[in-house]
Design a protein around this motif. Structure first.
Motif, mmCIF file in Angstrom:
data_model
loop_
_atom_site.group_PDB
_atom_site.id
_atom_site.type_symbol
_atom_site.label_atom_id
_atom_site.label_comp_id
_atom_site.label_asym_id
_atom_site.label_seq_id
_atom_site.Cartn_x
_atom_site.Cartn_y
_atom_site.Cartn_z
ATOM 1 N N ILE A 74 3.206 3.690 -2.683
ATOM 2 C CA ILE A 74 4.156 3.343 -1.616
ATOM 3 C C ILE A 74 3.583 2.280 -0.673
ATOM 4 N N PRO A 75 2.354 2.443 -0.177
ATOM 5 C CA PRO A 75 1.823 1.400 0.703
ATOM 6 C C PRO A 75 1.725 0.030 0.026
ATOM 7 N N GLN A 76 1.415 0.014 -1.264
ATOM 8 C CA GLN A 76 1.359 -1.258 -1.992
ATOM 9 C C GLN A 76 2.736 -1.907 -2.043
ATOM 10 N N ALA A 77 3.748 -1.098 -2.319
ATOM 11 C CA ALA A 77 5.113 -1.627 -2.382
ATOM 12 C C ALA A 77 5.565 -2.109 -1.008
ATOM 13 N N GLU A 78 5.177 -1.391 0.035
ATOM 14 C CA GLU A 78 5.550 -1.797 1.394
ATOM 15 C C GLU A 78 4.947 -3.153 1.752
#
Length: 85
Positions: A74-78
């Motif tokens: 999730i943090p990578q996608a954000e």
């Protein structure tokens, strides 16, 4: 077969985002309850992002958050999404 589809999908991301997206879509159709579905959803997210299909990418991001709320992806996608809007 699960691992093979993921490997193929991620390899396609380098050269053909549409084929990668279809491969991840096939994975999720064949193995919807797989522990690795998280990787396929993220792969689809990346494929849509590379095709500049940001609404579709956002939909996959939302799905990732819903189905895998504790995902480390999730943090990578954000980091990717805000730059592309």
């Amino acid at each position: 077969r699960e691992n093979l589809l993921l490997i193929i999908g991620y390899n396609y991301l380098r050269v053909n985002a549409d084929e990668a997206r279809r491969t991840f879509e096939n994975f999720l159709t064949e193995f919807p309850k797989s522990r690795q579905a998280e990787l396929a959803i993220y792969g689809q997210f990346l494929a849509y992002e590379r095709q500049n299909k940001f609404q579709d990418a956002q939909a996959m991001f939302d799905r990732l958050k819903k189905e895998f709320p504790r995902s480390n992806l999730i943090p990578q996608a954000e980091q990717i999404l805000p730059q592309k809007k």
